[in-house]
Design an enzyme around this catalytic site. Structure first.
Site, PDB file in Angstrom:
ATOM      1  N   GLU A  89      50.635 -14.963  81.631  1.00 14.20           N
ATOM      2  CA  GLU A  89      50.481 -16.131  82.500  1.00 14.20           C
ATOM      3  C   GLU A  89      49.982 -15.796  83.885  1.00 14.20           C
ATOM      4  O   GLU A  89      50.169 -14.695  84.381  1.00 14.20           O
ATOM      5  CB  GLU A  89      51.856 -16.778  82.710  1.00 14.20           C
ATOM      6  CG  GLU A  89      52.413 -17.381  81.485  1.00 14.20           C
ATOM      7  CD  GLU A  89      53.838 -17.843  81.707  1.00 14.20           C
ATOM      8  OE1 GLU A  89      54.139 -18.419  82.767  1.00 14.20           O
ATOM      9  OE2 GLU A  89      54.642 -17.630  80.803  1.00 14.20           O
ATOM     10  N   CYS A 102      48.747 -15.757  91.263  1.00 12.22           N
ATOM     11  CA  CYS A 102      49.832 -14.873  90.828  1.00 12.22           C
ATOM     12  C   CYS A 102      49.445 -14.321  89.460  1.00 12.22           C
ATOM     13  O   CYS A 102      49.153 -15.088  88.550  1.00 12.22           O
ATOM     14  CB  CYS A 102      51.121 -15.695  90.746  1.00 12.22           C
ATOM     15  SG  CYS A 102      52.486 -14.807  89.986  1.00 12.22           S
ATOM     16  N   CYS A 109      58.371  -7.715  79.834  1.00 12.44           N
ATOM     17  CA  CYS A 109      58.933  -6.828  80.858  1.00 12.44           C
ATOM     18  C   CYS A 109      60.164  -6.161  80.266  1.00 12.44           C
ATOM     19  O   CYS A 109      60.840  -6.746  79.428  1.00 12.44           O
ATOM     20  CB  CYS A 109      59.338  -7.665  82.080  1.00 12.44           C
ATOM     21  SG  CYS A 109      59.954  -6.672  83.465  1.00 12.44           S
ATOM     22  N   CYS A 113      66.238  -8.247  83.964  1.00 14.93           N
ATOM     23  CA  CYS A 113      66.949  -9.074  84.957  1.00 14.93           C
ATOM     24  C   CYS A 113      67.519 -10.312  84.264  1.00 14.93           C
ATOM     25  O   CYS A 113      66.832 -10.966  83.477  1.00 14.93           O
ATOM     26  CB  CYS A 113      66.016  -9.487  86.091  1.00 14.93           C
ATOM     27  SG  CYS A 113      65.386  -8.078  87.011  1.00 14.93           S
ATOM     28  N   CYS A 116      65.671 -13.884  84.467  1.00 15.65           N
ATOM     29  CA  CYS A 116      64.210 -13.945  84.328  1.00 15.65           C
ATOM     30  C   CYS A 116      63.768 -14.152  82.883  1.00 15.65           C
ATOM     31  O   CYS A 116      64.242 -13.460  81.971  1.00 15.65           O
ATOM     32  CB  CYS A 116      63.609 -12.647  84.872  1.00 15.65           C
ATOM     33  SG  CYS A 116      61.818 -12.624  84.800  1.00 15.65           S
ATOM     34  N   ASN A 288      64.961 -20.842  89.636  1.00 22.63           N
ATOM     35  CA  ASN A 288      64.336 -21.691  88.631  1.00 22.63           C
ATOM     36  C   ASN A 288      65.172 -21.528  87.386  1.00 22.63           C
ATOM     37  O   ASN A 288      65.238 -20.428  86.835  1.00 22.63           O
ATOM     38  CB  ASN A 288      62.939 -21.130  88.323  1.00 22.63           C
ATOM     39  CG  ASN A 288      61.847 -22.055  88.773  1.00 22.63           C
ATOM     40  OD1 ASN A 288      61.918 -23.256  88.580  1.00 22.63           O
ATOM     41  ND2 ASN A 288      60.823 -21.472  89.368  1.00 22.63           N
ATOM     42  N   CYS A 331      58.479 -17.710  86.039  1.00 22.59           N
ATOM     43  CA  CYS A 331      57.963 -16.542  85.307  1.00 22.59           C
ATOM     44  C   CYS A 331      58.238 -16.616  83.814  1.00 22.59           C
ATOM     45  O   CYS A 331      59.368 -16.749  83.389  1.00 22.59           O
ATOM     46  CB  CYS A 331      58.653 -15.280  85.808  1.00 22.59           C
ATOM     47  SG  CYS A 331      58.768 -15.179  87.555  1.00 22.59           S
TER      48      CYS A 331
HETATM   49  N1  SAH Z   1      58.998  -7.316  88.266  1.00 21.05           N
HETATM   50  C1  SAH Z   1      58.672  -7.704  89.585  1.00 21.05           C
HETATM   51  C2  SAH Z   1      57.672  -8.852  89.680  1.00 21.05           C
HETATM   52  C3  SAH Z   1      57.813 -10.005  88.740  1.00 21.05           C
HETATM   53  S1  SAH Z   1      59.058 -11.198  89.011  1.00 21.05           S
HETATM   54  C4  SAH Z   1      59.909  -8.020  90.368  1.00 21.05           C
HETATM   55  O1  SAH Z   1      60.993  -7.934  89.809  1.00 21.05           O
HETATM   56  O2  SAH Z   1      59.811  -8.274  91.550  1.00 21.05           O
HETATM   57  C5  SAH Z   1      58.582 -12.059  90.472  1.00 21.05           C
HETATM   58  C6  SAH Z   1      59.757 -12.619  91.247  1.00 21.05           C
HETATM   59  O3  SAH Z   1      60.342 -13.759  90.588  1.00 21.05           O
HETATM   60  C7  SAH Z   1      60.886 -11.611  91.396  1.00 21.05           C
HETATM   61  O4  SAH Z   1      61.411 -11.683  92.696  1.00 21.05           O
HETATM   62  C8  SAH Z   1      61.901 -12.127  90.405  1.00 21.05           C
HETATM   63  O5  SAH Z   1      63.170 -11.627  90.687  1.00 21.05           O
HETATM   64  C9  SAH Z   1      61.750 -13.622  90.555  1.00 21.05           C
HETATM   65  N2  SAH Z   1      62.303 -14.411  89.466  1.00 21.05           N
HETATM   66  C10 SAH Z   1      62.394 -14.112  88.164  1.00 21.05           C
HETATM   67  N3  SAH Z   1      62.992 -15.091  87.476  1.00 21.05           N
HETATM   68  C11 SAH Z   1      63.289 -16.062  88.366  1.00 21.05           C
HETATM   69  C12 SAH Z   1      63.920 -17.329  88.270  1.00 21.05           C
HETATM   70  N4  SAH Z   1      64.358 -17.791  87.110  1.00 21.05           N
HETATM   71  N5  SAH Z   1      64.044 -18.049  89.409  1.00 21.05           N
HETATM   72  C13 SAH Z   1      63.588 -17.582  90.598  1.00 21.05           C
HETATM   73  N6  SAH Z   1      62.984 -16.403  90.739  1.00 21.05           N
HETATM   74  C14 SAH Z   1      62.845 -15.630  89.644  1.00 21.05           C
END
Ligand code: SAH
Length: 344
Positions: A89, A102, A109, A113, A116, A288, A331
């Site tokens: 995406e 973006c 990944c 996390c 995510c 989100n 994401c």
């Molecule tokens: N792997 C990298 C970049 C991708 S995620 C990283 O971890 O930074 C991009 C951003 O979106 C990161 O700050 C991540 O923590 C955040 N993110 C992921 N899922 C999310 C969600 N459900 N709500 C808000 N931010 C989120």
């Protein structure tokens, strides 16, 4: 098949010379490729070469297969297809200072996390530099003459888990005869792979480094981010300090507010203590919500109170604007939806 978009000009020259072509063709080919022009339309190349290219090489390895535009703010969510059938995406957002894209750096990944969606099915593979450039070119293709001005590496994937390809992408994107997008117009977001942050400090690429911090202490961070079991916040911030020292660019810290986990006033205060003296900016992100995860976001009052406390402690902080809320902006969400639909 060679992805020519991922070659540096000197590599492209060698590739052409190995096929009996003159060296000066490399400059022409590089210019066309990085403007997203297909082989067949590279009008100043001899016909023989134009016919050879598609047999041995690929021009743009990425295509837009779905496009959804937000009615709220015009944000466009793009689904890109790759040549092996995978898809990733991207999101196009319009800000006052230009259009920001973006992009994704991996298919999925493996960082795990908890909040995510990108990591739910693990990581299939890293994207090549040509594929990351292809995302930018494909996005330019849906823009009606406008161009992507800024890039953020914040889509699916952990950029530093695909280090070599990401560095190659950054160098190629900044090339004056290519997209010419300098590091100053690029942000890279990482969950905090300490050795790679330190290694990247030596690359001489002064971009905006964003660290996904999301917690004011290691205990909370370990509950939501597996990487926190490997590196402490102190080690991670020290690596960011090193990047700041060599690049002169302030660090951005991302902090998604999760109800009952990290969003209290006491957490804001603890965060402020942690960041004291660091040249940085905090991006407060309302979570989100992802249906597959049982973590809840916070309400407006909680966001404002958290921000107010950071500001009271003299920490520069803003709330990240939520964009494309009506189009699976978070994401990994559009891709998951697409995969679910196509699996039916
Ligand atoms: N792997 C990298 C970049 C991708 S995620 C990283 O971890 O930074 C991009 C951003 O979106 C990161 O700050 C991540 O923590 C955040 N993110 C992921 N899922 C999310 C969600 N459900 N709500 C808000 N931010 C989120």
């Amino acid at each position: 098949m060679t992805e020519l978009l991922g070659l540096y000009p000197e590599e492209l020259r060698e590739w052409l010379q190995a096929r009996g072509e003159a060296a000066f063709r490399a400059k022409q080919l590089f210019g066309w490729l990085h403007r997203g022009v297909p082989f067949a339309e590279m009008s100043n190349l001899p016909l023989k070469l134009r016919e050879l290219l598609p047999k041995e090489a690929v021009d743009c390895p990425v295509q837009v297969i779905r496009e959804r535009t937000s009615r709220l703010d015009g944000t466009k969510k793009l689904l890109f297809s790759l040549r092996d059938g995978n898809c990733v995406e991207g999101v196009l957002m319009r800000y006052q200072y230009g259009i920001t894209l973006c992009i994704s750096t991996q298919v999925g990944c493996r960082m795990g996390c908890r909040f995510c969606a990108s990591t739910l099915s693990g990581c299939i593979r890293g994207l090549s530099a040509a594929e990351m450039l292809g995302e930018v070119l494909a996005a330019n293709g849906v823009l009606d003459g406008e161009q992507v001005h800024n890039i953020v590496l914040m889509g699916s994937g952990e950029p530093f888990d695909n280090y070599d390809n990401v560095v190659r992408f950054l160098r190629l994107a900044g090339h004056p005869e290519g997209l010419n997008i300098s590091p100053r117009r690029i942000s890279l977001s990482t969950c905090g792979l300490v050795p790679q942050i330190l290694r990247f400090s030596g690359e001489g690429i002064p971009l905006t480094m964003s660290l996904s911090l999301h917690a004011p202490n290691d205990e909370i961070r370990r509950q939501i981010m597996p990487i926190a079991a490997k590196y402490t916040i102190r080690e991670t911030l020290d690596a960011c300090r090193e990047y700041l020292r060599v690049s002169g660019r302030r660090i951005v810290l991302e902090y998604a507010l999760i109800d009952g986990v990290n969003a209290g006033i006491e957490h804001a205060r603890e965060l402020a203590g942690l960041l004291r003296g660091l040249q940085c900016h905090v991006n407060v992100i309302p979570l989100n919500s992802v249906p597959e995860r049982n973590l809840r976001g916070v309400n407006e009052q909680q966001v404002s109170a958290f921000l107010a406390e950071l500001k009271r402690c003299r920490i520069s902080a803003t709330r990240r604007r939520e964009m494309g809320d009506d189009i699976e902006g978070a994401c990994g969400q559009l891709r998951r939806k697409y995969m679910e639909e196509t699996e039916l």
